[in-house]
Scaffold this motif. Structure first.
Motif, PDB file in Angstrom:
ATOM      1  N   ASN A 127       0.832  -1.203   0.000  1.00 24.32           N
ATOM      2  CA  ASN A 127       0.000   0.000   0.000  1.00 24.32           C
ATOM      3  C   ASN A 127       0.863   1.247   0.000  1.00 24.32           C
ATOM      4  O   ASN A 127       1.940   1.270   0.573  1.00 24.32           O
ATOM      5  CB  ASN A 127      -0.917   0.005   1.224  1.00 24.32           C
ATOM      6  N   TYR A 128       0.371   2.262  -0.661  1.00 23.49           N
ATOM      7  CA  TYR A 128       1.041   3.561  -0.570  1.00 23.49           C
ATOM      8  C   TYR A 128      -0.023   4.641  -0.393  1.00 23.49           C
ATOM      9  O   TYR A 128      -1.221   4.334  -0.369  1.00 23.49           O
ATOM     10  CB  TYR A 128       1.944   3.810  -1.782  1.00 23.49           C
ATOM     11  N   GLN A 129       0.424   5.868  -0.260  1.00 20.38           N
ATOM     12  CA  GLN A 129      -0.506   6.979  -0.037  1.00 20.38           C
ATOM     13  C   GLN A 129      -0.437   7.973  -1.194  1.00 20.38           C
ATOM     14  O   GLN A 129       0.618   8.156  -1.794  1.00 20.38           O
ATOM     15  CB  GLN A 129      -0.157   7.710   1.269  1.00 20.38           C
ATOM     16  N   ALA A 130      -1.571   8.585  -1.479  1.00 19.01           N
ATOM     17  CA  ALA A 130      -1.599   9.603  -2.537  1.00 19.01           C
ATOM     18  C   ALA A 130      -2.511  10.732  -2.104  1.00 19.01           C
ATOM     19  O   ALA A 130      -3.685  10.516  -1.823  1.00 19.01           O
ATOM     20  CB  ALA A 130      -2.095   9.001  -3.841  1.00 19.01           C
ATOM     21  N   PHE A 131      -1.954  11.914  -2.057  1.00 14.97           N
ATOM     22  CA  PHE A 131      -2.725  13.072  -1.609  1.00 14.97           C
ATOM     23  C   PHE A 131      -3.801  13.447  -2.615  1.00 14.97           C
ATOM     24  O   PHE A 131      -4.934  13.717  -2.268  1.00 14.97           O
ATOM     25  CB  PHE A 131      -1.796  14.266  -1.396  1.00 14.97           C
ATOM     26  N   TYR A 132      -3.425  13.458  -3.886  1.00 13.83           N
ATOM     27  CA  TYR A 132      -4.301  14.053  -4.886  1.00 13.83           C
ATOM     28  C   TYR A 132      -5.511  13.194  -5.212  1.00 13.83           C
ATOM     29  O   TYR A 132      -6.415  13.621  -5.892  1.00 13.83           O
ATOM     30  CB  TYR A 132      -3.499  14.435  -6.125  1.00 13.83           C
ATOM     31  N   THR A 133      -5.510  11.965  -4.723  1.00  8.66           N
ATOM     32  CA  THR A 133      -6.695  11.138  -4.901  1.00  8.66           C
ATOM     33  C   THR A 133      -7.602  11.248  -3.674  1.00  8.66           C
ATOM     34  O   THR A 133      -8.812  11.350  -3.781  1.00  8.66           O
ATOM     35  CB  THR A 133      -6.284   9.661  -5.107  1.00  8.66           C
ATOM     36  N   THR A 134      -6.967  11.254  -2.496  1.00  7.01           N
ATOM     37  CA  THR A 134      -7.767  11.203  -1.271  1.00  7.01           C
ATOM     38  C   THR A 134      -8.052  12.585  -0.704  1.00  7.01           C
ATOM     39  O   THR A 134      -9.022  12.756   0.024  1.00  7.01           O
ATOM     40  CB  THR A 134      -7.007  10.415  -0.189  1.00  7.01           C
ATOM     41  N   GLY A 135      -7.208  13.554  -1.019  1.00  7.63           N
ATOM     42  CA  GLY A 135      -7.390  14.879  -0.452  1.00  7.63           C
ATOM     43  C   GLY A 135      -6.863  15.014   0.971  1.00  7.63           C
ATOM     44  O   GLY A 135      -6.854  16.091   1.539  1.00  7.63           O
ATOM     45  N   ILE A 136      -6.416  13.894   1.540  1.00 10.68           N
ATOM     46  CA  ILE A 136      -5.872  13.917   2.902  1.00 10.68           C
ATOM     47  C   ILE A 136      -4.347  14.083   2.817  1.00 10.68           C
ATOM     48  O   ILE A 136      -3.697  13.353   2.074  1.00 10.68           O
ATOM     49  CB  ILE A 136      -6.191  12.596   3.641  1.00 10.68           C
ATOM     50  N   PRO A 137      -3.783  15.028   3.553  1.00 10.03           N
ATOM     51  CA  PRO A 137      -2.323  15.215   3.514  1.00 10.03           C
ATOM     52  C   PRO A 137      -1.586  13.915   3.832  1.00 10.03           C
ATOM     53  O   PRO A 137      -2.017  13.150   4.698  1.00 10.03           O
ATOM     54  CB  PRO A 137      -2.067  16.264   4.609  1.00 10.03           C
ATOM     55  N   ILE A 138      -0.519  13.658   3.107  1.00  8.89           N
ATOM     56  CA  ILE A 138       0.220  12.413   3.308  1.00  8.89           C
ATOM     57  C   ILE A 138       1.665  12.723   3.679  1.00  8.89           C
ATOM     58  O   ILE A 138       2.100  13.872   3.618  1.00  8.89           O
ATOM     59  CB  ILE A 138       0.231  11.543   2.036  1.00  8.89           C
ATOM     60  N   ASP A 139       2.390  11.685   4.060  1.00 14.10           N
ATOM     61  CA  ASP A 139       3.843  11.785   4.201  1.00 14.10           C
ATOM     62  C   ASP A 139       4.442  11.234   2.909  1.00 14.10           C
ATOM     63  O   ASP A 139       4.214  10.075   2.554  1.00 14.10           O
ATOM     64  CB  ASP A 139       4.288  10.953   5.402  1.00 14.10           C
ATOM     65  N   ALA A 140       5.211  12.057   2.192  1.00 14.51           N
ATOM     66  CA  ALA A 140       5.746  11.658   0.889  1.00 14.51           C
ATOM     67  C   ALA A 140       6.600  10.394   0.967  1.00 14.51           C
ATOM     68  O   ALA A 140       6.806   9.709  -0.040  1.00 14.51           O
ATOM     69  CB  ALA A 140       6.562  12.800   0.278  1.00 14.51           C
ATOM     70  N   ALA A 141       7.087  10.068   2.166  1.00 16.21           N
ATOM     71  CA  ALA A 141       7.854   8.823   2.328  1.00 16.21           C
ATOM     72  C   ALA A 141       7.002   7.618   1.957  1.00 16.21           C
ATOM     73  O   ALA A 141       7.512   6.586   1.516  1.00 16.21           O
ATOM     74  CB  ALA A 141       8.351   8.695   3.762  1.00 16.21           C
ATOM     75  N   GLU A 142       5.680   7.762   2.135  1.00 18.17           N
ATOM     76  CA  GLU A 142       4.753   6.653   1.880  1.00 18.17           C
ATOM     77  C   GLU A 142       4.050   6.782   0.523  1.00 18.17           C
ATOM     78  O   GLU A 142       3.049   6.117   0.276  1.00 18.17           O
ATOM     79  CB  GLU A 142       3.707   6.576   2.996  1.00 18.17           C
ATOM     80  N   SER A 143       4.589   7.647  -0.336  1.00 22.91           N
ATOM     81  CA  SER A 143       4.021   7.807  -1.679  1.00 22.91           C
ATOM     82  C   SER A 143       4.459   6.657  -2.582  1.00 22.91           C
ATOM     83  O   SER A 143       5.260   5.812  -2.194  1.00 22.91           O
ATOM     84  CB  SER A 143       4.511   9.134  -2.272  1.00 22.91           C
ATOM     85  N   ASN A 144       3.952   6.635  -3.826  1.00 22.59           N
ATOM     86  CA  ASN A 144       4.354   5.587  -4.774  1.00 22.59           C
ATOM     87  C   ASN A 144       5.881   5.557  -4.976  1.00 22.59           C
ATOM     88  O   ASN A 144       6.499   4.495  -4.931  1.00 22.59           O
ATOM     89  CB  ASN A 144       3.603   5.742  -6.102  1.00 22.59           C
ATOM     90  N   TYR A 145       6.486   6.721  -5.159  1.00 17.48           N
ATOM     91  CA  TYR A 145       7.948   6.786  -5.296  1.00 17.48           C
ATOM     92  C   TYR A 145       8.640   6.211  -4.055  1.00 17.48           C
ATOM     93  O   TYR A 145       9.569   5.427  -4.146  1.00 17.48           O
ATOM     94  CB  TYR A 145       8.416   8.239  -5.437  1.00 17.48           C
ATOM     95  N   GLY A 146       8.183   6.673  -2.888  1.00 16.45           N
ATOM     96  CA  GLY A 146       8.821   6.260  -1.636  1.00 16.45           C
ATOM     97  C   GLY A 146       8.774   4.747  -1.461  1.00 16.45           C
ATOM     98  O   GLY A 146       9.783   4.104  -1.142  1.00 16.45           O
TER      99      GLY A 146
END
Lengths: 333, 333
Positions: free
Chosen positions: A120-139
């Protein structure tokens, strides 16, 4: 401070430890495909044992590479997990005996259910909830690949990566402020353009590609192309004139000199008014190891450029996600 | 009828027979880089032992892949042999112990003098003298790769390739006639466009890339991009409207269904007036083996499209080679 790989990443790595992985296929479509380019850049520079290929998911299936077998690892990515071609690619890879690891927001999606392992990863622009970029697709992709290289090549760069990722989000937050005045300056001019090219090389190429096809073309219907910074000089540069618009990414990896050369040419024969340069040397990247700056800069560029995209969207009076006419609007194609 | 590989190809293959080649790097810039994409497609589908990567020459040097060593073969191409980045890449590869084979018109050029082995090919559009397409850059590259696969994988497809190549030039000559009425029809409309995209996948992608960057952008200053036929659906297709212009290549390799899908979408949501489709099923490819049709179709498309480019150039009153403003006009960049 991150000190360990995410549990789902560690689990997937443990599961494939017994396999003799030789080939890594990085497979996705569109924006999710864009992150695979820096993934391959990372492997090219850090592994002596792993071969890697980046493929659009449907190309991967149709091409059907002979080397896709039980010694292959196929890493797939789809934000929603519903991209048909990517889910089909996971199924295809499994049928050929390859190990499969999917990256998605939704484990219970077609892709999530098809792949052997899911991250799993996190994406701000889909959920609208601020994320930690460490947990983004790149991260997540970098963590997976660093773990993989540790297993196959015995090179441990995981602590340096984790510590760097821990400092990424603050660097992005500060970068928004650094680039804001430039975005204010360029948005009114670039919003009026019919064609805007992005220029980048190395680890930045994927971010340039994604901004071109997923933002400018898809959401704003602006003609665009990500031009490789050196390929620019072998044809494309002939379109450069006073009106031509470029967004130039100048990063911190080993290819920086190519991006500098493209920037210099575009500024010399184009107009400074229409050539917007994102230079990573202007950023405060405190806490990010020198060795990882080149890999993390594209995240900073891409994230900050989203703000620019919203400025453009406002000025063009064409909302971002709502601006699509085909994607998720019609389904019979 | 060709029954043997060219002597310079056989000689280069003999020379590297003793090496345990594992990695093939396909390295060039611009138009010469474009042929490397179908080269990789061929290797992906025919070799279980060889890994291959396609790199812009300067990216290759800066990226400096860890796998570039004495088990690597670097194949480079530059028409004149004077492309600085490509000659530098040959020198760089030799310094790392890799085998190097250069393809060029001029053995006595910087690239020709730097590489260990040199293969000559023919090019009509540089010399103006009619050639046999079997001896073109594509033809020579396929012969080299078929010979290489024979050595490394023990699969002998050379006779089928040679016989197919022998029938290529007649197929191209006939294709000019097949496409001429379509070119007559589309040239006046497309000549007025500011943006023309090419769409292709698989073995055709390189020809689409080359036509976009070396012909449309470089010689006619028309904004362009080669869009991968499936990537089209993940962003770029949103620019499709009644005025959007596309040149769609529909070939005969395993990826044809992707090109058909892109064609169908562009015709449905664009205008038939602005969507020009080159369909290989309309061609007489007598004598070319089924197994090689997919690989040779891009040569047919690219060669015939040159005629179309000259029509465009006449209508725009911008001569082809003389139309450049930077390339070979200025040198200090």
């Amino acid at each position: 401070m991150k000190t360990e790989l995410n549990p789902d990443i560690s689990k997937a790595l443990s599961a494939i430890r017994g396999r003799e992985i030789r080939n890594v296929f990085l497979v996705a479509c569109g924006g999710s495909l864009s992150i695979m380019h820096p993934g391959k850049y990372f492997l090219d520079r850090h592994s002596k044992t792993l071969n890697s290929d980046v493929y659009n998911a449907d190309e991967f299936i149709a091409r059907n590479p002979l080397k896709l077998d039980e010694n292959a690892l196929v890493i797939l990515c789809s934000q929603t997990g519903t991209t048909k071609e990517t889910a089909a690619a996971a199924e295809f890879a499994r049928s050929r005996g390859a190990a499969t690891i999917a990256m998605t927001l939704d484990s219970d999606s077609p892709l999530g259910r098809t792949a052997e392992h899911v991250l799993n990863y996190q994406a701000f622009y889909t959920t609208g909830i601020p994320i930690d970029a460490a947990e983004s697709n790149y991260g997540v992709l970098y963590m997976l690949l660093a773990g993989l290289v540790n297993q196959t090549d015995g090179v441990d760069i995981i602590p340096s990566l984790l510590s760097s990722l821990s400092h990424l989000q603050p660097a992005i937050d500060k970068a928004h402020e650094v680039f804001a005045p430039m975005f204010d300056d360029y948005a009114p001019r670039l919003a009026k353009k019919d064609v805007i090219y992005t220029l980048a090389s190395g680890a930045n190429y994927g971010a340039a590609y994604s901004f071109s096809i997923c933002v400018l073309m898809e959401m704003q219907w602006i003609n665009s192309q990500a031009i490789h910074a050196n390929e620019y000089f072998h044809g494309p540069f002939e379109v450069t004139d006073e009106d031509a618009s470029f967004i130039v990414m100048v990063g911190l990896d080993e290819t920086r000199r190519m991006e500098e050369r493209a920037r210099d040419f575009a500024l010399r024969f184009g107009s400074e008014k229409n050539v917007m340069v994102l230079d990573a040397k202007k950023l405060d990247l405190s806490g990010i190891d020198e060795a990882f700056r080149g890999y993390l800069v594209p995240l900073v560029f891409f994230d900050t450029l989203w703000r620019f995209a919203y400025r453009i969207a406002d000025l063009r009076n064409q909302p971002m996600l709502e601006g699509r006419r085909y994607m998720k609007k019609i389904s019979d194609y």
